[in-house]
Motif scaffolding. Structure first.
Motif, PDB file in Angstrom:
ATOM      1  N   ALA A 110       3.747 -16.687  -1.171  1.00 17.39           N
ATOM      2  CA  ALA A 110       4.329 -17.285  -1.943  1.00 17.39           C
ATOM      3  C   ALA A 110       5.441 -16.577  -2.550  1.00 17.39           C
ATOM      4  CB  ALA A 110       3.504 -17.697  -3.003  1.00 17.39           C
ATOM      5  N   VAL A 111       5.581 -15.632  -2.811  1.00 17.16           N
ATOM      6  CA  VAL A 111       6.530 -14.629  -3.137  1.00 17.16           C
ATOM      7  C   VAL A 111       7.436 -13.827  -2.054  1.00 17.16           C
ATOM      8  CG1 VAL A 111       7.209 -11.778  -3.585  1.00 17.16           C
ATOM      9  CG2 VAL A 111       5.905 -13.200  -4.995  1.00 17.16           C
ATOM     10  N   ALA A 112       7.147 -13.810  -0.523  1.00 24.89           N
ATOM     11  CA  ALA A 112       7.999 -14.338   0.679  1.00 24.89           C
ATOM     12  C   ALA A 112       8.747 -15.288   0.753  1.00 24.89           C
ATOM     13  CB  ALA A 112       7.274 -13.818   1.484  1.00 24.89           C
ATOM     14  N   SER A 113       7.915 -16.684   0.562  1.00 27.33           N
ATOM     15  CA  SER A 113       8.954 -17.965   0.653  1.00 27.33           C
ATOM     16  C   SER A 113       9.765 -17.600  -0.514  1.00 27.33           C
ATOM     17  CB  SER A 113       7.500 -18.594   0.701  1.00 27.33           C
ATOM     18  OG  SER A 113       7.018 -18.453   1.788  1.00 27.33           O
ATOM     19  N   GLY A 114      10.171 -17.058  -1.525  1.00 31.33           N
ATOM     20  CA  GLY A 114      10.571 -17.245  -2.682  1.00 31.33           C
ATOM     21  C   GLY A 114       9.999 -18.281  -3.887  1.00 31.33           C
ATOM     22  N   ALA A 115       8.811 -18.628  -4.318  1.00 32.82           N
ATOM     23  CA  ALA A 115       8.353 -18.971  -4.771  1.00 32.82           C
ATOM     24  C   ALA A 115       8.462 -18.035  -6.386  1.00 32.82           C
ATOM     25  CB  ALA A 115       7.133 -19.630  -4.663  1.00 32.82           C
ATOM     26  N   THR A 116       7.791 -18.924  -7.874  1.00 33.20           N
ATOM     27  CA  THR A 116       7.509 -18.167  -8.678  1.00 33.20           C
ATOM     28  C   THR A 116       6.027 -18.857  -8.479  1.00 33.20           C
ATOM     29  OG1 THR A 116       9.476 -18.950  -9.695  1.00 33.20           O
ATOM     30  CG2 THR A 116       7.774 -18.253 -11.273  1.00 33.20           C
ATOM     31  N   VAL A 117       5.048 -17.160  -9.124  1.00 33.07           N
ATOM     32  CA  VAL A 117       3.814 -17.548  -8.707  1.00 33.07           C
ATOM     33  C   VAL A 117       3.334 -17.357 -10.423  1.00 33.07           C
ATOM     34  CG1 VAL A 117       1.661 -16.613  -7.935  1.00 33.07           C
ATOM     35  CG2 VAL A 117       3.921 -16.895  -7.176  1.00 33.07           C
ATOM     36  N   ALA A 151       5.652 -10.267   9.772  1.00 40.37           N
ATOM     37  CA  ALA A 151       6.049  -9.413  10.603  1.00 40.37           C
ATOM     38  C   ALA A 151       7.326  -9.449  10.166  1.00 40.37           C
ATOM     39  CB  ALA A 151       6.283  -9.215  12.423  1.00 40.37           C
ATOM     40  N   ALA A 152       8.467 -10.412   9.569  1.00 38.76           N
ATOM     41  CA  ALA A 152       9.242 -10.734   8.919  1.00 38.76           C
ATOM     42  C   ALA A 152       9.276 -10.496   7.075  1.00 38.76           C
ATOM     43  CB  ALA A 152       9.858 -12.456   9.562  1.00 38.76           C
ATOM     44  N   ASN A 153       7.965 -10.002   6.895  1.00 39.33           N
ATOM     45  CA  ASN A 153       8.200  -9.640   6.293  1.00 39.33           C
ATOM     46  C   ASN A 153       7.058  -8.828   6.327  1.00 39.33           C
ATOM     47  OD1 ASN A 153       9.781 -11.574   3.767  1.00 39.33           O
ATOM     48  ND2 ASN A 153       8.201 -12.908   5.320  1.00 39.33           N
ATOM     49  N   VAL A 154       7.631  -7.432   5.773  1.00 40.50           N
ATOM     50  CA  VAL A 154       6.808  -6.453   7.022  1.00 40.50           C
ATOM     51  C   VAL A 154       5.465  -5.577   5.427  1.00 40.50           C
ATOM     52  CG1 VAL A 154       6.136  -3.615   7.051  1.00 40.50           C
ATOM     53  CG2 VAL A 154       7.604  -5.505   8.574  1.00 40.50           C
ATOM     54  N   GLU A 155       6.643  -5.803   4.159  1.00 34.11           N
ATOM     55  CA  GLU A 155       6.313  -4.826   2.675  1.00 34.11           C
ATOM     56  C   GLU A 155       5.592  -5.724   2.198  1.00 34.11           C
ATOM     57  OE1 GLU A 155       5.083  -2.150   2.598  1.00 34.11           O
ATOM     58  OE2 GLU A 155       6.173  -1.770   4.094  1.00 34.11           O
ATOM     59  N   THR A 156       6.203  -6.998   2.144  1.00 35.81           N
ATOM     60  CA  THR A 156       6.101  -8.126   0.915  1.00 35.81           C
ATOM     61  C   THR A 156       4.117  -8.545   0.967  1.00 35.81           C
ATOM     62  OG1 THR A 156       7.834  -8.606   0.456  1.00 35.81           O
ATOM     63  CG2 THR A 156       6.496 -10.509  -0.644  1.00 35.81           C
ATOM     64  N   THR A 157       4.245  -8.827   2.269  1.00 37.20           N
ATOM     65  CA  THR A 157       2.951  -9.123   3.389  1.00 37.20           C
ATOM     66  C   THR A 157       2.483  -8.231   3.145  1.00 37.20           C
ATOM     67  OG1 THR A 157       3.607  -9.752   5.517  1.00 37.20           O
ATOM     68  CG2 THR A 157       4.114 -11.652   3.586  1.00 37.20           C
ATOM     69  N   ARG A 158       2.291  -7.087   3.595  1.00 38.29           N
ATOM     70  CA  ARG A 158       0.967  -6.252   3.792  1.00 38.29           C
ATOM     71  C   ARG A 158      -0.352  -6.199   2.977  1.00 38.29           C
ATOM     72  NH1 ARG A 158       0.592  -1.903   6.740  1.00 38.29           N
ATOM     73  NH2 ARG A 158       3.523  -1.364   6.571  1.00 38.29           N
ATOM     74  N   PRO A 159      -1.500  -6.562   3.859  1.00 36.26           N
ATOM     75  CA  PRO A 159      -2.650  -6.805   3.111  1.00 36.26           C
ATOM     76  C   PRO A 159      -3.706  -6.108   2.828  1.00 36.26           C
ATOM     77  CG  PRO A 159      -2.978  -6.953   5.657  1.00 36.26           C
ATOM     78  CD  PRO A 159      -1.639  -6.132   5.192  1.00 36.26           C
ATOM     79  N   ILE A 160      -3.750  -6.595   0.740  1.00 38.43           N
ATOM     80  CA  ILE A 160      -4.310  -5.511  -0.305  1.00 38.43           C
ATOM     81  C   ILE A 160      -5.523  -5.377   0.416  1.00 38.43           C
ATOM     82  CG2 ILE A 160      -4.967  -5.406  -2.626  1.00 38.43           C
ATOM     83  CD1 ILE A 160      -2.224  -5.536  -1.442  1.00 38.43           C
ATOM     84  N   ILE A 161      -6.142  -3.934   1.069  1.00 45.37           N
ATOM     85  CA  ILE A 161      -7.703  -3.468   0.884  1.00 45.37           C
ATOM     86  C   ILE A 161      -8.128  -2.817  -0.020  1.00 45.37           C
ATOM     87  CG2 ILE A 161      -8.957  -2.303   2.783  1.00 45.37           C
ATOM     88  CD1 ILE A 161      -7.129  -3.285   5.100  1.00 45.37           C
ATOM     89  N   ASP A 162      -9.308  -3.556  -0.820  1.00 42.64           N
ATOM     90  CA  ASP A 162      -9.400  -2.555  -1.632  1.00 42.64           C
ATOM     91  C   ASP A 162     -10.951  -2.033  -1.387  1.00 42.64           C
ATOM     92  OD1 ASP A 162     -10.752  -3.401  -4.364  1.00 42.64           O
ATOM     93  OD2 ASP A 162     -12.338  -2.707  -4.266  1.00 42.64           O
ATOM     94  N   LYS A 163     -11.220  -1.451  -0.268  1.00 38.37           N
ATOM     95  CA  LYS A 163     -12.625  -0.637   0.126  1.00 38.37           C
ATOM     96  C   LYS A 163     -12.593  -0.502   1.668  1.00 38.37           C
ATOM     97  CE  LYS A 163     -16.014   2.643  -1.147  1.00 38.37           C
ATOM     98  NZ  LYS A 163     -17.676   2.501  -2.767  1.00 38.37           N
ATOM     99  N   VAL A 164     -12.898   0.277   2.333  1.00 33.67           N
ATOM    100  CA  VAL A 164     -13.618   0.305   3.878  1.00 33.67           C
ATOM    101  C   VAL A 164     -14.489   1.104   3.923  1.00 33.67           C
ATOM    102  CG1 VAL A 164     -12.524   1.131   6.151  1.00 33.67           C
ATOM    103  CG2 VAL A 164     -11.405   0.488   4.515  1.00 33.67           C
TER     104      VAL A 164
END
Length: 371
Positions: free
Chosen positions: A210-217, A332-345
């Motif tokens: 949503a953020v990458a698309s310009g929406a308000t969350v 791929a077009a929004n590398v940092e905004t959409t990087r997956p959030i991993i809690d624990k491996v």
């Protein structure tokens, strides 16, 4: 004929396979260690065993699994509360993986040894209108295994910037969020207002897309600490539903009485009434999960508000291979905004601990098992 002998053949005949690049046949696996459920009821019932590796058919690829991510469905399957489809006996669990192709069938042209891939959650859902019933880790044996074959048409390339651990979070959580927001009858657009519930895998990806698309969350959670994470990821407003139990009223205040355009509904019956109260007239509610439990029955007056507000309600069940490929373009077009959030491996031998961590609901984002 041994698997290693089959895989080094260069003659294209029915049942004969080839490698796209020369390799040492002895390096190919003949067995795999994998988890399964002799009986359901608890993730403590997981057992690990060594079984033979299936040779890829002419239209299949053999994949080395590098990472598997867990989702709430995996807990439901383990507990025996998952009701969608017929679960296989001695089920190999989990549906979300990332890995590396180590051999390809003789008719496969679009893939080669060394390609990094994810398998689509629903194996028979290639296009958006495909029937789509064969979900991994349910109606089909899953991916909590070192090696596995897949039909070549059911896999997609991993975006170059993502690690295997990050990519393993895409098949269910990310694709479900993408399908809900950007691949439905009314795709999200810049300026729209989106409500996401909680900070689990689907909700975090929905926030990011949503953020990458310009929406308000607007994000909700029972934890101020988790809401701080949501704020850092771009949520403009956050609501603690423990301290603000009537959060639909708060949403209306934040939107000047109008309501949000979209609600990502992951809790189900427990929150549906609040979601209906939060959405604007003519808005949409995308129903994704039941993390709030299945015991709370919505009140009988839900139908009236839905009709009165002309709400669009859409059930989401992950997505297709085509949608997966389109989503990866967005990532791929929004590398940092959409990087997956991993809690624990967790390590492969710590699979039960990974399940327990997911069940604790202490996580933000995804829980991953490294193989």
């Amino acid at each position: 004929m041994k698997l290693a002998d089959i895989l080094t053949c260069r003659v294209y005949k029915s049942g004969i396979y080839h490698l796209t690049h020369p390799t040492d046949a002895m390096s190919l696996p003949t067995t795999t260690r994998q988890y399964s459920f002799p009986q359901l009821g608890s993730f403590d019932n997981l057992v690990i065993q060594e079984v033979p590796v299936s040779a890829p058919k002419a239209t299949e690829v053999l994949v080395k699994t590098h990472a598997v991510s867990l989702q709430f469905r995996d807990l439901m399957v383990a507990r025996g509360t998952y009701s969608r489809g017929n679960l296989l006996p001695n089920l190999v669990p989990c549906s979300d993986m990332a890995g590396e192709i180590i051999a390809v069938g003789g008719d496969v042209k679009e893939w080669k040894v060394g390609d990094r891939i994810c398998a689509n959650f629903i194996q028979d859902k290639i296009h958006n209108d495909s029937p789509g019933e064969e979900g991994l880790g349910g109606a089909v044996h899953g991916v909590l295994t070192q090696y596995r074959t897949f039909p070549a048409q059911t896999i997609v390339s991993i975006p170059d910037h993502l690690s295997y651990e990050e990519a393993s979070t895409l098949p269910c959580a990310a694709l479900t969020a993408y399908n809900a927001l950007l691949s439905g009858y009314e795709p999200l657009k810049a300026g729209d207002r989106v409500l996401v519930q909680g900070t689990g895998g689907v909700s975090i990806f929905a926030l990011q897309f949503a953020v990458a698309s310009g929406a308000t969350v607007i994000a909700t959670s029972s934890s101020d600490q988790k809401l701080n994470v949501a704020t850092k990821l771009g949520a403009k407003h956050v609501i603690n539903y423990k301290t603000t139990p009537n959060w639909a009223e708060e949403v209306l205040k934040l939107t000047n009485g109008t309501g949000v355009d979209r609600v990502i509904e992951v809790a189900g019956n427990a929150t549906l009434k609040q979601s209906i109260g939060s959405v604007r007239k003519g808005g949409s509610i995308d129903i994704i999960g039941l993390v709030g439990g299945i015991d709370d029955v919505p009140p009988v007056d839900i139908i009236g508000p839905c009709i009165g507000k002309q709400i669009n309600i859409r059930g989401i069940y992950v997505g297709s291979v085509v949608q997966f490929k389109n989503m990866n373009k967005l990532i791929a077009a929004n590398v940092e905004t959409t990087r997956p959030i991993i809690d624990k491996v967790f390590e492969f031998d710590e699979a039960k601990a990974a399940y327990a961590h997911l069940a604790s609901q202490a996580h933000v984002g995804k829980v991953v098992i490294k193989i």
